[in-house]
Scaffold this motif. Structure first.
Motif, PDB file in Angstrom:
ATOM      1  N   THR A 132      92.881  24.411   9.211  1.00 12.43           N
ATOM      2  CA  THR A 132      93.741  24.496  10.062  1.00 12.43           C
ATOM      3  C   THR A 132      95.047  24.238   9.329  1.00 12.43           C
ATOM      4  O   THR A 132      95.954  24.919   9.205  1.00 12.43           O
ATOM      5  CB  THR A 132      93.661  23.722  11.337  1.00 12.43           C
ATOM      6  N   VAL A 133      95.077  23.091   8.722  1.00 11.38           N
ATOM      7  CA  VAL A 133      96.240  22.242   7.980  1.00 11.38           C
ATOM      8  C   VAL A 133      96.504  23.518   6.724  1.00 11.38           C
ATOM      9  O   VAL A 133      97.624  23.884   6.535  1.00 11.38           O
ATOM     10  CB  VAL A 133      96.083  20.971   7.363  1.00 11.38           C
ATOM     11  N   GLY A 134      95.376  24.088   6.110  1.00 11.23           N
ATOM     12  CA  GLY A 134      95.662  25.003   4.759  1.00 11.23           C
ATOM     13  C   GLY A 134      96.125  26.164   5.282  1.00 11.23           C
ATOM     14  O   GLY A 134      97.007  26.716   4.595  1.00 11.23           O
ATOM     15  N   VAL A 135      95.613  26.838   6.519  1.00 10.52           N
ATOM     16  CA  VAL A 135      96.427  27.949   7.010  1.00 10.52           C
ATOM     17  C   VAL A 135      97.895  27.913   7.368  1.00 10.52           C
ATOM     18  O   VAL A 135      98.656  28.592   7.192  1.00 10.52           O
ATOM     19  CB  VAL A 135      95.660  28.619   8.350  1.00 10.52           C
ATOM     20  N   TYR A 136      98.149  26.825   7.879  1.00 11.23           N
ATOM     21  CA  TYR A 136      99.548  26.233   7.984  1.00 11.23           C
ATOM     22  C   TYR A 136     100.294  26.283   6.825  1.00 11.23           C
ATOM     23  O   TYR A 136     101.506  26.990   6.849  1.00 11.23           O
ATOM     24  CB  TYR A 136      99.776  24.997   8.700  1.00 11.23           C
ATOM     25  N   ALA A 137      99.898  25.803   5.731  1.00  8.62           N
ATOM     26  CA  ALA A 137     100.655  25.822   4.501  1.00  8.62           C
ATOM     27  C   ALA A 137     100.752  27.141   3.801  1.00  8.62           C
ATOM     28  O   ALA A 137     101.882  27.633   3.330  1.00  8.62           O
ATOM     29  CB  ALA A 137      99.942  24.867   3.601  1.00  8.62           C
ATOM     30  N   ILE A 138      99.611  28.072   4.105  1.00  9.33           N
ATOM     31  CA  ILE A 138      99.677  29.265   3.307  1.00  9.33           C
ATOM     32  C   ILE A 138     100.496  30.247   4.146  1.00  9.33           C
ATOM     33  O   ILE A 138     101.461  30.930   3.623  1.00  9.33           O
ATOM     34  CB  ILE A 138      98.199  30.099   3.585  1.00  9.33           C
ATOM     35  N   VAL A 139     100.612  30.276   5.505  1.00 14.30           N
ATOM     36  CA  VAL A 139     101.285  31.056   6.476  1.00 14.30           C
ATOM     37  C   VAL A 139     102.751  30.760   6.200  1.00 14.30           C
ATOM     38  O   VAL A 139     103.676  31.290   6.372  1.00 14.30           O
ATOM     39  CB  VAL A 139     100.924  31.137   7.781  1.00 14.30           C
ATOM     40  N   GLY A 140     102.983  29.390   6.184  1.00 16.40           N
ATOM     41  CA  GLY A 140     104.541  28.980   6.117  1.00 16.40           C
ATOM     42  C   GLY A 140     105.111  28.407   7.383  1.00 16.40           C
ATOM     43  O   GLY A 140     106.396  28.418   7.496  1.00 16.40           O
ATOM     44  N   PHE A 141     104.215  28.203   8.151  1.00 17.17           N
ATOM     45  CA  PHE A 141     104.797  27.971   9.586  1.00 17.17           C
ATOM     46  C   PHE A 141     105.574  26.209   9.695  1.00 17.17           C
ATOM     47  O   PHE A 141     104.679  25.430   8.706  1.00 17.17           O
ATOM     48  CB  PHE A 141     103.806  28.003  10.910  1.00 17.17           C
ATOM     49  N   GLU A 142     106.179  26.061  10.362  1.00 23.83           N
ATOM     50  CA  GLU A 142     106.848  24.798  10.137  1.00 23.83           C
ATOM     51  C   GLU A 142     105.871  23.765  11.285  1.00 23.83           C
ATOM     52  O   GLU A 142     105.081  24.379  12.154  1.00 23.83           O
ATOM     53  CB  GLU A 142     108.146  24.512  11.188  1.00 23.83           C
ATOM     54  N   VAL A 143     105.712  22.595  10.531  1.00 19.90           N
ATOM     55  CA  VAL A 143     104.822  21.496  11.204  1.00 19.90           C
ATOM     56  C   VAL A 143     105.803  20.875  12.155  1.00 19.90           C
ATOM     57  O   VAL A 143     106.808  20.070  11.700  1.00 19.90           O
ATOM     58  CB  VAL A 143     104.162  20.651  10.059  1.00 19.90           C
ATOM     59  N   SER A 144     105.563  20.969  13.590  1.00 23.78           N
ATOM     60  CA  SER A 144     106.497  20.367  14.545  1.00 23.78           C
ATOM     61  C   SER A 144     105.527  19.440  15.367  1.00 23.78           C
ATOM     62  O   SER A 144     104.618  19.547  15.100  1.00 23.78           O
ATOM     63  CB  SER A 144     107.090  21.348  15.226  1.00 23.78           C
ATOM     64  N   PRO A 145     106.149  18.752  16.290  1.00 21.35           N
ATOM     65  CA  PRO A 145     105.226  17.987  17.399  1.00 21.35           C
ATOM     66  C   PRO A 145     104.536  19.019  17.999  1.00 21.35           C
ATOM     67  O   PRO A 145     103.250  18.439  18.344  1.00 21.35           O
ATOM     68  CB  PRO A 145     106.304  17.623  18.330  1.00 21.35           C
ATOM     69  N   GLY A 146     104.623  20.112  18.257  1.00 22.16           N
ATOM     70  CA  GLY A 146     103.540  21.009  18.788  1.00 22.16           C
ATOM     71  C   GLY A 146     102.444  21.415  18.001  1.00 22.16           C
ATOM     72  O   GLY A 146     101.535  21.569  18.477  1.00 22.16           O
ATOM     73  N   THR A 147     102.536  21.384  16.492  1.00 29.48           N
ATOM     74  CA  THR A 147     101.541  21.477  15.788  1.00 29.48           C
ATOM     75  C   THR A 147     100.559  20.139  15.795  1.00 29.48           C
ATOM     76  O   THR A 147      99.457  20.332  16.015  1.00 29.48           O
ATOM     77  CB  THR A 147     101.986  21.570  14.242  1.00 29.48           C
ATOM     78  N   VAL A 148     101.173  19.006  15.714  1.00 28.71           N
ATOM     79  CA  VAL A 148     100.299  17.901  16.053  1.00 28.71           C
ATOM     80  C   VAL A 148      99.564  17.848  17.663  1.00 28.71           C
ATOM     81  O   VAL A 148      98.489  17.640  17.398  1.00 28.71           O
ATOM     82  CB  VAL A 148     101.466  16.546  15.967  1.00 28.71           C
ATOM     83  N   ILE A 149     100.062  18.297  18.408  1.00 31.52           N
ATOM     84  CA  ILE A 149      99.618  18.486  19.687  1.00 31.52           C
ATOM     85  C   ILE A 149      98.288  19.483  19.623  1.00 31.52           C
ATOM     86  O   ILE A 149      97.294  19.419  20.067  1.00 31.52           O
ATOM     87  CB  ILE A 149     100.368  19.083  20.883  1.00 31.52           C
ATOM     88  N   GLY A 150      98.499  20.423  18.864  1.00 31.24           N
ATOM     89  CA  GLY A 150      97.553  21.557  18.830  1.00 31.24           C
ATOM     90  C   GLY A 150      96.392  21.137  18.088  1.00 31.24           C
ATOM     91  O   GLY A 150      95.095  21.281  18.326  1.00 31.24           O
ATOM     92  N   LEU A 151      96.846  20.367  16.796  1.00 33.90           N
ATOM     93  CA  LEU A 151      95.535  19.719  16.111  1.00 33.90           C
ATOM     94  C   LEU A 151      94.696  18.423  16.788  1.00 33.90           C
ATOM     95  O   LEU A 151      93.608  18.706  16.580  1.00 33.90           O
ATOM     96  CB  LEU A 151      96.164  18.932  14.657  1.00 33.90           C
ATOM     97  N   LEU A 152      95.419  17.983  17.561  1.00 37.49           N
ATOM     98  CA  LEU A 152      94.765  16.750  18.429  1.00 37.49           C
ATOM     99  C   LEU A 152      93.838  17.341  19.630  1.00 37.49           C
ATOM    100  O   LEU A 152      92.691  17.057  19.862  1.00 37.49           O
ATOM    101  CB  LEU A 152      95.646  16.137  19.146  1.00 37.49           C
ATOM    102  N   THR A 153      94.251  18.619  19.838  1.00 37.98           N
ATOM    103  CA  THR A 153      93.732  19.544  20.833  1.00 37.98           C
ATOM    104  C   THR A 153      92.391  20.088  20.408  1.00 37.98           C
ATOM    105  O   THR A 153      91.263  20.031  21.219  1.00 37.98           O
ATOM    106  CB  THR A 153      94.478  20.482  21.659  1.00 37.98           C
TER     107      THR A 153
END
Length: 396
Positions: free
Chosen positions: A179-200
């Motif tokens: 999941t984190v790797g895809v975020y880096a490849i796609v170039g999406f910003e890591v926001s508090p929403g990303t943290v919520i999604g990762l924990l979910t």
């Protein structure tokens, strides 16, 4: 859909199956390749932090007909030498984020953006975000992740066994890394929403894994007393019986997430929805894959190294080789491979490892594959005499 339901019933009853556990090296190879790609993408591109983590300013414009590329080109060079991120919001307005700006610098950039877009400066809302808030969120999220992983390992070790806890932990780390790797490849910003999604996704990732483990625990109870199947075969059977259920629950969970990602984020342009939905979409998909192709095969491989399971495998294979040799000998002698008059032709073992005993008058129940003789049902037939001496008429 009816065919899928029929397939699910057949998989659950064991009429058909796919050898997931036996082909585990293929799944391991696929996972390793995908994980390496994710790590390389993370190292090369890095994570693009939003201003919630890096600090900076957010400028919101009124509703405009300009596109994102138009706004990006107009404000280029007027953001105090820093990169600007432009997003179109659902109401038609634009959101411009510039990281690393102080309060005085943000006022200057606000004036420049208003001039570039031919708008009054008062029509552009400016918001300053400090980096300390984002860092605190990151710190708390990491603490929550560590505590979660520790509690999960302890629970699974108590409810099941430590091998299943290890397999579940490996599957979780697999899902998070991808999941984190895809975020880096796609170039999406890591926001508090990303943290919520990762924990979910951690809970979703464990759901299918625990369901399979529970079925495997029940199916492998007293397995060493049966001599009918190895642990890997029992694990594969349990996995097949829950396969369609895992697929159905994952698809149902992915449908609303896909709507958030592709409609809410892609079409309506809601930035926060993008951050949450991408993490959930990738995490749910990776979690479904890891519960089927990673967690259970790892458990089977760890269990097969136990002395008891090694001995069980030898007995099962020896029994099958003996049966195959006897069948071959019967064929060579011109007999049926399953000769009913053969003394070794016994009823199949039931789920408890004991052959079902047939009880007749004066016979004792007996079981086990080592029984020398088996009671037979020997009841006189009353066909044709039924009702012959039955009284008729009214009772007096």
């Amino acid at each position: 859909m009816s065919k899928l339901g029929t397939l699910g019933h057949r998989l659950h009853r064991g009429e058909v199956s796919y050898d997931f556990v036996g082909k585990r090296k293929i799944w391991y190879t696929v996972s390793i390749i995908v994980t390496i790609v994710a790590i390389v993408g993370l190292v090369v591109n890095g994570l693009k932090e939003s201003i919630d983590f890096s600090g900076g300013a957010v400028f919101n414009t009124p509703k405009t007909s300009m596109s994102v590329s138009d706004v990006q080109s107009k404000i280029s060079g007027d953001t105090d030498g820093r990169d600007a991120t432009v997003q179109k919001l659902g109401n038609g307005s634009m959101r411009v984020q510039v990281a690393g700006l102080s309060t005085d610098e943000s006022k200057k950039v606000q004036q420049e953006i208003a001039k570039d877009l031919d708008l009054p400066a008062s029509k552009i809302d400016a918001e300053i975000v400090g980096p300390s808030w984002g860092k605190e969120i990151t710190h708390k999220a990491v603490e929550g992740l560590i505590i979660f992983l520790v509690l999960v390992v302890i629970y699974l070790a108590i409810a099941f066994e430590w091998r299943m806890a290890v397999a579940a932990l490996v599957a979780l780390l697999h899902d998070l890394t991808i999941t984190v790797g895809v975020y880096a490849i796609v170039g999406f910003e890591v926001s508090p929403g990303t943290v919520i999604g990762l924990l979910t996704i951690l809970g979703y990732s464990l759901y299918d894994t625990v369901v399979v483990f529970d079925g495997l625990k029940e199916a492998s109870k007293d397995i060493t007393k049966k001599n009918t199947a190895t642990y890997s075969e029992v694990a594969n059977r349990s996995l097949n019986s829950t396969l369609v259920r895992s697929i159905n629950t994952t698809v149902v969970a992915l449908l609303p997430v896909a709507a958030l990602l592709f409609i809410g984020g892609g079409i309506l342009g809601a930035g926060m929805l993008n951050d949450i939905a991408l993490a959930l979409f990738v995490g749910l998909t990776a979690g479904a894959y890891s519960s089927i192709f990673i967690a259970t095969p790892i458990v089977a491989e760890l269990k097969e190294h136990e002395p008891q399971m090694k001995s069980l495998r030898k007995r099962v294979l020896a029994k099958r080789a003996s049966e195959a040799a006897k069948a071959k000998a019967r064929l060579a002698a011109g007999e049926s491979p399953a000769d009913p008059d053969d003394s070794d032709d016994r009823p199949e073992d039931d789920e408890d490892g004991a052959a079902p005993a047939v009880v007749g008058p004066g016979a004792q129940r007996t079981g086990g594959s080592d029984s020398a003789s088996r009671p037979t049902r020997n009841q006189p037939s009353n066909r044709g005499t039924r009702g012959r001496n039955r009284p008729s008429g009214k009772r007096h």
